[in-house]
Design a protein around this motif. Sequence first.
Motif, PDB file in Angstrom:
ATOM      1  N   GLY A  50      11.059   3.388   3.316  1.00 12.77           N
ATOM      2  CA  GLY A  50      10.755   4.628   2.602  1.00 12.77           C
ATOM      3  C   GLY A  50       9.360   4.600   1.995  1.00 12.77           C
ATOM      4  N   GLY A  51       8.970   3.430   1.465  1.00 17.31           N
ATOM      5  CA  GLY A  51       7.620   3.302   0.907  1.00 17.31           C
ATOM      6  C   GLY A  51       6.548   3.501   1.965  1.00 17.31           C
ATOM      7  N   GLY A  52       6.793   2.982   3.166  1.00 16.52           N
ATOM      8  CA  GLY A  52       5.838   3.158   4.265  1.00 16.52           C
ATOM      9  C   GLY A  52       5.729   4.616   4.690  1.00 16.52           C
ATOM     10  N   LEU A  53       6.874   5.332   4.679  1.00 13.13           N
ATOM     11  CA  LEU A  53       6.827   6.756   5.016  1.00 13.13           C
ATOM     12  C   LEU A  53       6.019   7.528   3.975  1.00 13.13           C
ATOM     13  N   LEU A  54       6.294   7.266   2.693  1.00 15.47           N
ATOM     14  CA  LEU A  54       5.545   7.953   1.630  1.00 15.47           C
ATOM     15  C   LEU A  54       4.055   7.666   1.733  1.00 15.47           C
ATOM     16  N   ARG A  55       3.712   6.382   1.986  1.00 12.29           N
ATOM     17  CA  ARG A  55       2.302   5.992   2.133  1.00 12.29           C
ATOM     18  C   ARG A  55       1.616   6.841   3.201  1.00 12.29           C
ATOM     19  N   ASP A  56       2.237   6.943   4.377  1.00  7.11           N
ATOM     20  CA  ASP A  56       1.583   7.662   5.470  1.00  7.11           C
ATOM     21  C   ASP A  56       1.603   9.172   5.263  1.00  7.11           C
ATOM     22  N   ALA A 109      -0.428  -4.422  -0.467  1.00  9.14           N
ATOM     23  CA  ALA A 109      -1.708  -4.795   0.145  1.00  9.14           C
ATOM     24  C   ALA A 109      -1.991  -3.942   1.375  1.00  9.14           C
ATOM     25  N   ILE A 110      -0.954  -3.737   2.201  1.00  9.61           N
ATOM     26  CA  ILE A 110      -1.149  -2.894   3.388  1.00  9.61           C
ATOM     27  C   ILE A 110      -1.518  -1.470   2.982  1.00  9.61           C
ATOM     28  N   GLY A 111      -0.793  -0.928   2.016  1.00 15.77           N
ATOM     29  CA  GLY A 111      -1.039   0.445   1.579  1.00 15.77           C
ATOM     30  C   GLY A 111      -2.430   0.636   0.998  1.00 15.77           C
ATOM     31  N   THR A 112      -2.838  -0.295   0.142  1.00 16.60           N
ATOM     32  CA  THR A 112      -4.147  -0.156  -0.505  1.00 16.60           C
ATOM     33  C   THR A 112      -5.280  -0.237   0.513  1.00 16.60           C
ATOM     34  N   VAL A 130       0.534   1.293  -4.668  1.00 19.73           N
ATOM     35  CA  VAL A 130       1.698   1.111  -5.544  1.00 19.73           C
ATOM     36  C   VAL A 130       2.882   1.898  -5.016  1.00 19.73           C
ATOM     37  N   LEU A 131       2.624   3.143  -4.589  1.00 19.05           N
ATOM     38  CA  LEU A 131       3.728   3.946  -4.079  1.00 19.05           C
ATOM     39  C   LEU A 131       4.283   3.355  -2.777  1.00 19.05           C
ATOM     40  N   ALA A 132       3.410   2.769  -1.954  1.00 19.61           N
ATOM     41  CA  ALA A 132       3.895   2.096  -0.747  1.00 19.61           C
ATOM     42  C   ALA A 132       4.815   0.936  -1.109  1.00 19.61           C
ATOM     43  N   ALA A 133       4.488   0.247  -2.217  1.00 20.14           N
ATOM     44  CA  ALA A 133       5.270  -0.925  -2.619  1.00 20.14           C
ATOM     45  C   ALA A 133       6.603  -0.531  -3.240  1.00 20.14           C
ATOM     46  N   VAL A 134       6.599   0.491  -4.089  1.00 21.50           N
ATOM     47  CA  VAL A 134       7.792   0.778  -4.882  1.00 21.50           C
ATOM     48  C   VAL A 134       8.469   2.093  -4.507  1.00 21.50           C
ATOM     49  N   GLY A 135       7.883   2.848  -3.549  1.00 19.10           N
ATOM     50  CA  GLY A 135       8.440   4.152  -3.184  1.00 19.10           C
ATOM     51  C   GLY A 135       9.877   4.063  -2.698  1.00 19.10           C
ATOM     52  N   GLY A 136      10.189   3.007  -1.958  1.00 17.86           N
ATOM     53  CA  GLY A 136      11.551   2.842  -1.466  1.00 17.86           C
ATOM     54  C   GLY A 136      12.553   2.741  -2.600  1.00 17.86           C
ATOM     55  N   SER A 137      12.167   2.057  -3.663  1.00 15.85           N
ATOM     56  CA  SER A 137      13.082   1.907  -4.794  1.00 15.85           C
ATOM     57  C   SER A 137      13.256   3.225  -5.544  1.00 15.85           C
ATOM     58  N   ILE A 138      12.209   4.055  -5.564  1.00 19.77           N
ATOM     59  CA  ILE A 138      12.337   5.375  -6.199  1.00 19.77           C
ATOM     60  C   ILE A 138      13.279   6.265  -5.387  1.00 19.77           C
ATOM     61  N   LEU A 139      13.070   6.284  -4.056  1.00 17.87           N
ATOM     62  CA  LEU A 139      13.923   7.105  -3.193  1.00 17.87           C
ATOM     63  C   LEU A 139      15.381   6.638  -3.266  1.00 17.87           C
TER      64      LEU A 139
END
Lengths: 259, 259, 259
Positions: A50-56, A109-112, A130-139
């Motif tokens: 989910g974090g990877g989806l939000l990142r992109d 690191a990937i997201g930044t 940060v959102l890439a790292a923790v977005g999954g936990s928010i979703l």
Amino acid sequence: MDDVFVIPLWVDLLAVGIGALQGALFAAQFRDRRLDWLGVAIIGIVVGFGGGLLRDLLLDVPLAPLQSNWYVVVATAAALLGMLLERVFSRLNRFITVLDALTIGLFGAIGTTKALALGLPEVAAVFVGVLAAVGGSILRDLLLNLPIALMHVGSLYAVAAAAGSGTIAVLLALDVDVLVAGAIGVAITFGVRVASVLFGWSLPEQRAITRLPKLPALPKRGRRDEDAAADRGRTVTTATGVIHLHPTTSSIPIVGSEP
Amino acid sequence: MDDVFVIPLWVDLLAVGIGALQGALFAAQFRDRRLDWLGVAIIGIVVGFGGGLLRDLLLDVPLAPLQSNWYVVVATAAALLGMLLERVFSRLNRFITVLDALTIGLFGAIGTTKALALGLPEVAAVFVGVLAAVGGSILRDLLLNLPIALMHVGSLYAVAAAAGSGTIAVLLALDVDVLVAGAIGVAITFGVRVASVLFGWSLPEQRAITRLPKLPALPKRGRRDEDAAADRGRTVTTATGVIHLHPTTSSIPIVGSEP
Amino acid sequence: MDDVFVIPLWVDLLAVGIGALQGALFAAQFRDRRLDWLGVAIIGIVVGFGGGLLRDLLLDVPLAPLQSNWYVVVATAAALLGMLLERVFSRLNRFITVLDALTIGLFGAIGTTKALALGLPEVAAVFVGVLAAVGGSILRDLLLNLPIALMHVGSLYAVAAAAGSGTIAVLLALDVDVLVAGAIGVAITFGVRVASVLFGWSLPEQRAITRLPKLPALPKRGRRDEDAAADRGRTVTTATGVIHLHPTTSSIPIVGSEP
């Protein structure tokens, strides 16, 4: 500064699998909610990538986790495995918390670096990391109708990701090689996260600046009680509803711990 | 019709700051939830430029609030300032409500004209404009696990944004200059919003058309009670759960007011 | 494999209208929440084309429901019609459930084939198709602060969409014509969904593998009770809060049924 901190696909998938596994173990705490197998798989997918989806989505580029079949397959399989073998993995509790700290470091690191490579300015790139790292936990918390854990007082999670992502942005601005900067950023996120769990670090609760009382005539006991009540937070019936919430000190629950 | 209603960056950032400040003051009502400083900053970011992110996601263009460092910095700083100086800003309650009305007007005008400039048809552009104006407040309520305020009976918020955005779409179709149309749209949103707070305007509650009773033989008292119960809404145990909700009349809480 | 399963605009809009109508009837169950007309319209829009918006966001293409005025207009009108004529439509309960099964079949087929045409691999395309089919229902539950229905034990909804979407992906890999594959996929989703409602099919609840007890010395009654309790799920006070949830057997409520 145009390079992305790239990790091999299998490391990325391992990180997705660890996230999904942890999501399933988290969901196992909610037996009374009658989640079915599909619900567990959804939580696994959401925590896994989910974090990877939000990142992109934020970067307005094609969503990487959907460019390969492996992400959906690995996240679903890891979530169902976690559900079935919950008793085994619960004993690996500490090990998984440590792996998860590594995972948020990698995702951050990937997201930044991806955001910087696409031309975003530093602060915005750290935000994306940060959102890439923790977005999954928010979703995850949104889908489970839970208070968003990382917004509440608890061990440092998003802060750890921000420390690592911020370090990467600074190092890249100083022309440090992206692999070195990325590795340092992962190490910092990992260190802050693990240390905050070990030593119980947390951010202060929201609190307004209040004036010191000028009149000492007030009885002390009364004032002290009032302060204590302010610390715990008074029970507020808000304009839009009453929420039945019994917060505790730990916002990101340790996987598999007894409630 | 290809022009966008552009405002200087500092006005945009001021609007983001006002939104973030208001978000922090809103969050201060929930002391019992143990939000930490990060949680307050997240609410600030979401209320400050969440609507702008949603707008650009819907329009499939690079997200404007991430193309500059200022948005994240201003939103975070304004939110933390609002948290620390809550007692000061709470007294500016009316002033902030007025500024917020101006803010949703600006965000709505920017969203609508940007959507039209990108070729969206009128109704869809108004939809985007409204979401740009009120999206931050929807995300705020989602993240705080609150009922989405603007879906419930209360003073006109999204309706004000829709009135302004709709006016802009009509004026641009009549070849009015984009700056004039935008200014009129902002004024209408502002006027409707402020008037609805002052005079307590609201949309009717959801309600099905019911037949008038044909048999007057029923005892009046019994029927009247039933009607009143229908108006308040009966307590429904739904198929998916029981929600403990005590709604009141005001859906968008006035900032800083005593509950 | 480059073709998209295209349906005429009026069929798409009919499907959007059915979704919005059903959303409004669903929202009518929550009279005690004081949703206003705008809230009902938002639910209509979200259920009507929220899945389509999510689909195009995941595919990083312009959002189709915003390229025409009709989607917003039809969804809003259908939702308000459903609200006003709730008593009429409630009697068409079974008919609307059947139409809805057709709708998720269509949305799933469009989503899957569009994703494949854009070059996504099969599993990812099925994921997009399922989210296109059921995304509106997820957004609806998020906006109404309800447990996400399709994650909980209930009749098959997302599974029906996955069966149809998966079939389409397999048939297209076998070079079957897209219209034939799409039609078969819609039929399978429709059949699985309707059969699961008729026969009460559901997925198993989340459950860990447990060892069989080795010591038969334990009194049987005690063990059996414990097992039954495990099946119902114990009441867990989690680390982040206590959720007051009284789940029942049906996760996707039949429209208009008495609670």
